[in-house]
Design a protein around this motif. Structure first.
Motif, PDB file in Angstrom:
ATOM      1  N   HIS A 100     -29.583  56.763  29.643  1.00 37.51           N
ATOM      2  CA  HIS A 100     -29.183  58.127  29.279  1.00 37.51           C
ATOM      3  C   HIS A 100     -28.441  58.118  27.940  1.00 37.51           C
ATOM      4  O   HIS A 100     -27.613  57.242  27.690  1.00 37.51           O
ATOM      5  N   PRO A 101     -28.720  59.057  27.056  1.00 35.62           N
ATOM      6  CA  PRO A 101     -28.080  59.095  25.734  1.00 35.62           C
ATOM      7  C   PRO A 101     -26.557  59.197  25.793  1.00 35.62           C
ATOM      8  O   PRO A 101     -25.869  58.620  24.951  1.00 35.62           O
ATOM      9  N   THR A 102     -26.024  59.888  26.788  1.00 33.11           N
ATOM     10  CA  THR A 102     -24.572  60.015  26.884  1.00 33.11           C
ATOM     11  C   THR A 102     -23.929  58.665  27.168  1.00 33.11           C
ATOM     12  O   THR A 102     -22.887  58.333  26.597  1.00 33.11           O
ATOM     13  N   VAL A 103     -24.565  57.874  28.007  1.00 32.61           N
ATOM     14  CA  VAL A 103     -24.029  56.544  28.319  1.00 32.61           C
ATOM     15  C   VAL A 103     -24.075  55.663  27.076  1.00 32.61           C
ATOM     16  O   VAL A 103     -23.123  54.934  26.783  1.00 32.61           O
ATOM     17  N   GLU A 104     -25.173  55.752  26.333  1.00 29.71           N
ATOM     18  CA  GLU A 104     -25.270  54.983  25.090  1.00 29.71           C
ATOM     19  C   GLU A 104     -24.182  55.420  24.115  1.00 29.71           C
ATOM     20  O   GLU A 104     -23.566  54.590  23.445  1.00 29.71           O
ATOM     21  N   TYR A 105     -23.925  56.709  24.038  1.00 31.62           N
ATOM     22  CA  TYR A 105     -22.882  57.241  23.155  1.00 31.62           C
ATOM     23  C   TYR A 105     -21.509  56.711  23.581  1.00 31.62           C
ATOM     24  O   TYR A 105     -20.708  56.286  22.741  1.00 31.62           O
ATOM     25  N   ILE A 106     -21.253  56.707  24.867  1.00 30.95           N
ATOM     26  CA  ILE A 106     -19.975  56.201  25.379  1.00 30.95           C
ATOM     27  C   ILE A 106     -19.832  54.723  25.041  1.00 30.95           C
ATOM     28  O   ILE A 106     -18.757  54.270  24.619  1.00 30.95           O
ATOM     29  N   LYS A 107     -20.896  53.954  25.216  1.00 33.25           N
ATOM     30  CA  LYS A 107     -20.847  52.522  24.874  1.00 33.25           C
ATOM     31  C   LYS A 107     -20.528  52.336  23.401  1.00 33.25           C
ATOM     32  O   LYS A 107     -19.724  51.483  23.032  1.00 33.25           O
ATOM     33  N   ARG A 108     -21.165  53.141  22.554  1.00 33.63           N
ATOM     34  CA  ARG A 108     -20.939  53.031  21.114  1.00 33.63           C
ATOM     35  C   ARG A 108     -19.480  53.364  20.777  1.00 33.63           C
ATOM     36  O   ARG A 108     -18.843  52.680  19.981  1.00 33.63           O
TER      37      ARG A 108
END
Length: 130
Positions: free
Chosen positions: A55-63
């Motif tokens: 999910h893009p939100t999870v990737e954003y949080i990781k970043r």
């Protein structure tokens, strides 16, 4: 001979055997069903986790978490540098004070050096506070 409506001993024995056999089969079926439910639950859980990981939100949080770690390291490095600079400034101040006290009295050198270094020290402490 048994009376009508009564079972013979052989028939009772057969029925008990059959009940025992069915009880074992039921226990086996229940264990298998429980196992399948556990496997299905694990499969669904893994599927959901995979979907969430993509999910893009999870990737954003990781970043963002990675950036936070980077800036935290940078802050620690700046704090260390600031402390090192403070030690260097204090050492220079001690050297200047030592030179100033060893200079001849009455030349005005003593007062000039102390006042200029005190101003520099104040400026440095203001800069390091920001």
């Amino acid at each position: 001979m048994p009376q009508p409506g009564q079972l013979s001993e052989a028939e009772v024995y057969e029925l008990r055997q059959e009940v025992g056999s069915l009880t074992q089969k039921l226990a086996t079926a229940e264990a298998l069903a429980t196992s399948r439910v556990g496997e299905e639950r694990a499969r669904i859980e893994q599927e959901v986790l995979n979907d969430l990981a993509d999910h893009p939100t999870v990737e954003y949080i990781k970043r963002i978490e990675d950036e936070r770690a980077y800036y935290k390291e940078q802050l620690a490095e700046e704090v260390r540098r600031c402390k090192d600079l403070r030690v260097a400034v204090d050492a220079k101040q001690r050297m200047i004070d030592k030179l100033a006290t060893s200079s001849r009295p009455g030349t005005g050198m003593n007062t000039t050096i102390r006042s200029s270094t005190a101003g520099q020290s104040r400026n440095l402490s203001r800069q390091s506070a920001h």
